[in-house]
Design an enzyme around this catalytic site. Structure first.
Site, PDB file in Angstrom:
ATOM      1  N   GLY A 238      -4.719   5.450 -19.893  1.00  0.00           N
ATOM      2  CA  GLY A 238      -4.335   4.166 -20.469  1.00  0.00           C
ATOM      3  C   GLY A 238      -3.020   4.115 -21.205  1.00  0.00           C
ATOM      4  O   GLY A 238      -2.562   3.023 -21.551  1.00  0.00           O
ATOM      5  N   ARG A 275      -0.550   6.230 -15.126  1.00  0.00           N
ATOM      6  CA  ARG A 275       0.745   5.553 -15.217  1.00  0.00           C
ATOM      7  C   ARG A 275       1.803   6.345 -16.004  1.00  0.00           C
ATOM      8  O   ARG A 275       2.952   6.404 -15.588  1.00  0.00           O
ATOM      9  CB  ARG A 275       0.517   4.203 -15.899  1.00  0.00           C
ATOM     10  CG  ARG A 275       1.702   3.280 -15.843  1.00  0.00           C
ATOM     11  CD  ARG A 275       1.451   2.035 -16.702  1.00  0.00           C
ATOM     12  NE  ARG A 275       0.144   1.464 -16.591  1.00  0.00           N
ATOM     13  CZ  ARG A 275      -0.174   0.410 -15.833  1.00  0.00           C
ATOM     14  NH1 ARG A 275       0.750  -0.188 -15.125  1.00  0.00           N
ATOM     15  NH2 ARG A 275      -1.410  -0.059 -15.812  1.00  0.00           N
ATOM     16  N   TYR A 314      -0.314  -9.348 -11.471  1.00  0.00           N
ATOM     17  CA  TYR A 314      -0.368  -9.345 -12.949  1.00  0.00           C
ATOM     18  C   TYR A 314       0.848 -10.016 -13.574  1.00  0.00           C
ATOM     19  O   TYR A 314       1.047  -9.908 -14.776  1.00  0.00           O
ATOM     20  CB  TYR A 314      -0.420  -7.917 -13.492  1.00  0.00           C
ATOM     21  CG  TYR A 314      -1.365  -6.981 -12.798  1.00  0.00           C
ATOM     22  CD1 TYR A 314      -2.749  -7.161 -12.901  1.00  0.00           C
ATOM     23  CD2 TYR A 314      -0.902  -5.897 -12.068  1.00  0.00           C
ATOM     24  CE1 TYR A 314      -3.619  -6.281 -12.282  1.00  0.00           C
ATOM     25  CE2 TYR A 314      -1.770  -5.015 -11.451  1.00  0.00           C
ATOM     26  CZ  TYR A 314      -3.118  -5.219 -11.557  1.00  0.00           C
ATOM     27  OH  TYR A 314      -3.971  -4.345 -10.940  1.00  0.00           O
ATOM     28  N   CYS A 340       3.959 -14.731   3.828  1.00  0.00           N
ATOM     29  CA  CYS A 340       3.849 -16.193   3.837  1.00  0.00           C
ATOM     30  C   CYS A 340       3.013 -16.704   2.670  1.00  0.00           C
ATOM     31  O   CYS A 340       1.930 -17.264   2.874  1.00  0.00           O
ATOM     32  CB  CYS A 340       3.266 -16.642   5.167  1.00  0.00           C
ATOM     33  SG  CYS A 340       4.341 -16.152   6.504  1.00  0.00           S
ATOM     34  N   TYR A 369       0.436   2.712  -9.249  1.00  0.00           N
ATOM     35  CA  TYR A 369      -0.197   1.520  -8.689  1.00  0.00           C
ATOM     36  C   TYR A 369       0.769   0.744  -7.799  1.00  0.00           C
ATOM     37  O   TYR A 369       0.747  -0.484  -7.735  1.00  0.00           O
ATOM     38  CB  TYR A 369      -0.753   0.629  -9.828  1.00  0.00           C
ATOM     39  CG  TYR A 369      -1.639   1.396 -10.777  1.00  0.00           C
ATOM     40  CD1 TYR A 369      -2.917   1.777 -10.389  1.00  0.00           C
ATOM     41  CD2 TYR A 369      -1.192   1.786 -12.040  1.00  0.00           C
ATOM     42  CE1 TYR A 369      -3.732   2.518 -11.240  1.00  0.00           C
ATOM     43  CE2 TYR A 369      -1.998   2.520 -12.888  1.00  0.00           C
ATOM     44  CZ  TYR A 369      -3.260   2.886 -12.488  1.00  0.00           C
ATOM     45  OH  TYR A 369      -4.059   3.625 -13.327  1.00  0.00           O
TER      46      TYR A 369
HETATM   47  N1  LLP Z   1      -9.448   6.493 -16.064  1.00  0.00           N
HETATM   48  C1  LLP Z   1     -10.141   5.423 -15.660  1.00  0.00           C
HETATM   49  C2  LLP Z   1     -11.606   5.454 -15.691  1.00  0.00           C
HETATM   50  C3  LLP Z   1      -9.468   4.281 -15.210  1.00  0.00           C
HETATM   51  O1  LLP Z   1     -10.156   3.212 -14.823  1.00  0.00           O
HETATM   52  C4  LLP Z   1      -8.048   4.273 -15.182  1.00  0.00           C
HETATM   53  C5  LLP Z   1      -7.314   3.101 -14.708  1.00  0.00           C
HETATM   54  C6  LLP Z   1      -7.365   5.431 -15.605  1.00  0.00           C
HETATM   55  C7  LLP Z   1      -8.107   6.519 -16.051  1.00  0.00           C
HETATM   56  C8  LLP Z   1      -5.864   5.548 -15.605  1.00  0.00           C
HETATM   57  O2  LLP Z   1      -5.242   4.626 -16.431  1.00  0.00           O
HETATM   58  P1  LLP Z   1      -3.674   4.722 -16.687  1.00  0.00           P
HETATM   59  O3  LLP Z   1      -3.409   6.004 -17.459  1.00  0.00           O
HETATM   60  O4  LLP Z   1      -2.974   4.763 -15.396  1.00  0.00           O
HETATM   61  O5  LLP Z   1      -3.377   3.526 -17.487  1.00  0.00           O
HETATM   62  N2  LLP Z   1      -3.581  -1.615 -11.113  1.00  0.00           N
HETATM   63  C9  LLP Z   1      -3.298  -1.791 -12.512  1.00  0.00           C
HETATM   64  C10 LLP Z   1      -3.879  -0.683 -13.355  1.00  0.00           C
HETATM   65  C11 LLP Z   1      -5.355  -0.478 -13.172  1.00  0.00           C
HETATM   66  C12 LLP Z   1      -5.912   0.628 -13.999  1.00  0.00           C
HETATM   67  C13 LLP Z   1      -7.310   0.923 -13.635  1.00  0.00           C
HETATM   68  N3  LLP Z   1      -7.874   2.048 -14.302  1.00  0.00           N
HETATM   69  C14 LLP Z   1      -1.790  -1.940 -12.702  1.00  0.00           C
HETATM   70  O6  LLP Z   1      -1.056  -1.885 -11.722  1.00  0.00           O
HETATM   71  O7  LLP Z   1      -1.337  -2.139 -13.826  1.00  0.00           O
END
Ligand code: LLP
Length: 414
Positions: A238, A275, A314, A340, A369
């Site tokens: 996150g 991310r 988003y 389109c 992503y």
């Molecule tokens: N762990 C779990 C259980 C998750 O659901 C997620 C992301 C992560 C770790 C990794 O989170 P990060 O460190 O990448 O923030 N498609 C969206 C983001 C969706 C995130 C879903 N879960 C975007 O493009 O912003």
């Protein structure tokens, strides 16, 4: 810090000119810097001083070459499907560093995880627990389980990527979790090993993380009081990145804040960053097809929302830079794709480079992503992925062909 820089007005990835790659690979393509990926992984992983495993969130960028790089640096994987498990194993990940999250794991997926000997399942409901008990009994094994608890904390991020609020579909409400743990402890084929939580993505403040850790810590102490030993505490991912002018905490500040709150719980920490490791280590390179002046200025490029969904989905901001800087300046307008739909844009009402036909543009911060959310919408082949390593580049995923796109389809006989 990343390795996308202008050298003599030409955008480079490490020591390779982006233009040269485009000349050989064609456009559009995702481009990753190996040095940046490695550095981000190591900075994140090295920020924690307590025993921990960094399980990279596979969903953010799942190419096996990239997973293999993280495996070689000692990383593991956070997976959310049998498909991601397959990738992680193919990439050489140690199954004992794989954690399996997600609200809807199918029985076949549970079985695959058990047969592969993964570290643990982050179970999100009682019905999933029952299914896992049944599948594990069928195999004659014990399933290592942690429950994903929902701490009801506001991560203050986009609604679609907030996961730790009571109104979100994720996890077991923390107030009910003790009873669920007690049930699990009595099950013959379940071995309770941990507690997990993940409250959302692209967080740019450390306080929601600390707030949820405080709640989870309190819960673990109650569990320990009830005779349940907890080996792993999984804090999810996150941590946010800078797309525009966000100022997220540095990994070291994030780690310090968590470790301070953690105190001496005696658990091995599991982190699931996605991310923060890959976001600024990748870009999307696209070519200008046409420009036109309608009600406003449109730059029509060969990458669309099927290649990078984040702006459409988003309203996410991605900086767009010219691959060749010729002093062309910027103008207000949209950079749009060939799909389109009016929602097909990479930038909307933004200052974008003044471009002409055949110019190359770089859509920045697209490593997370980006490719993983791409699709074949409008029957567009999924693009190539390229990894730069110093002075060399490698195609790590070939561009899809038209034949590949329809390979599984068939017309029923009349
Ligand atoms: N762990 C779990 C259980 C998750 O659901 C997620 C992301 C992560 C770790 C990794 O989170 P990060 O460190 O990448 O923030 N498609 C969206 C983001 C969706 C995130 C879903 N879960 C975007 O493009 O912003």
């Amino acid at each position: 810090m990343n390795h996308f820089e202008y050298i003599d007005d030409e955008l480079h990835c490490e020591d390779v000119a982006v233009k040269d790659i485009a000349g050989q690979v064609g456009t559009p393509f995702y481009l990753y810097s190996k040095a940046t990926l490695g550095r981000h992984f190591q900075v994140f992983d090295g920020s924690f001083s307590v025993p921990h495993i960094t399980c990279f969130a596979t969903k953010s960028c799942s190419n096996i070459a990239i997973l293999n790089l993280f495996a070689s640096l000692g990383g593991g994987a956070d997976i959310v499907s049998g498909g991601e498990l397959f990738r992680a194993l193919k990439a050489g990940m140690d199954p004992k560093k794989i954690v399996y999250s997600g609200v809807g794991k199918g029985r076949d997926e549970l079985k695959y995880g058990l047969e592969s000997g993964i570290l643990m399942f982050n179970v999100e409901s009682e019905q999933e627990l029952d299914a896992l008990q049944e599948v594990a009994a069928g195999l004659g094994v014990k399933a290592p389980v942690s429950f994903r608890v929902n701490p009801d904390v506001d991560p203050k991020t986009h609604a679609y990527i907030s996961t730790g609020l009571a109104k979100n579909k994720f996890g077991v409400p923390i107030a009910e979790a003790l009873e669920v743990y007690k049930r699990a402890m009595a099950m013959a084929n379940i071995e309770v090993v941990g507690v997990s939580c993940h409250i959302g993505s692209q967080l740019i403040d450390v306080s929601p993380f600390v707030e949820s850790l405080a709640k989870v810590k309190n819960f673990i102490q109650r569990l320990q009081g009830a005779g349940c030993a907890i080996t792993y505490l999984d804090l999810g991912g996150g941590l946010g990145i800078t797309y525009d002018d966000e100022e997220p905490p540095a990994p070291l500040d994030y780690a310090r804040a968590l470790e301070e709150e953690l105190g001496d719980l005696g658990c091995t920490l599991i982190l699931e960053p996605g991310r923060v490791i890959v976001g600024n280590a990748g870009i999307l390179v696209t070519k200008v097809l046409y420009t036109k002046q309608g009600g406003k200025k449109f730059t029509i490029v060969d990458a669309g929302m099927n290649d990078l969904a984040r702006p459409s989905l988003y309203d996410a901001y991605h900086a767009i830079l010219p691959v060749e800087e010729r002093g062309q300046g910027r103008e207000l307008g949209d950079v749009v794709g060939p799909i389109c739909e009016t929602g097909d844009f990479l930038a909307r009402d933004k200052q974008v480079p003044v471009s002409k036909q055949d110019d190359l543009l770089a859509v920045m911060s697209a490593g997370a992503y980006g490719f993983t959310m791409s699709s074949n919408y409008n029957t567009r082949p999924r693009v190539a992925e390229v990894l730069v390593d110093g002075t060399k580049f490698h195609v790590i995923r070939q561009r899809e062909t038209l034949e590949m796109m329809i390979a599984g389809e068939m017309i029923p006989e009349k």
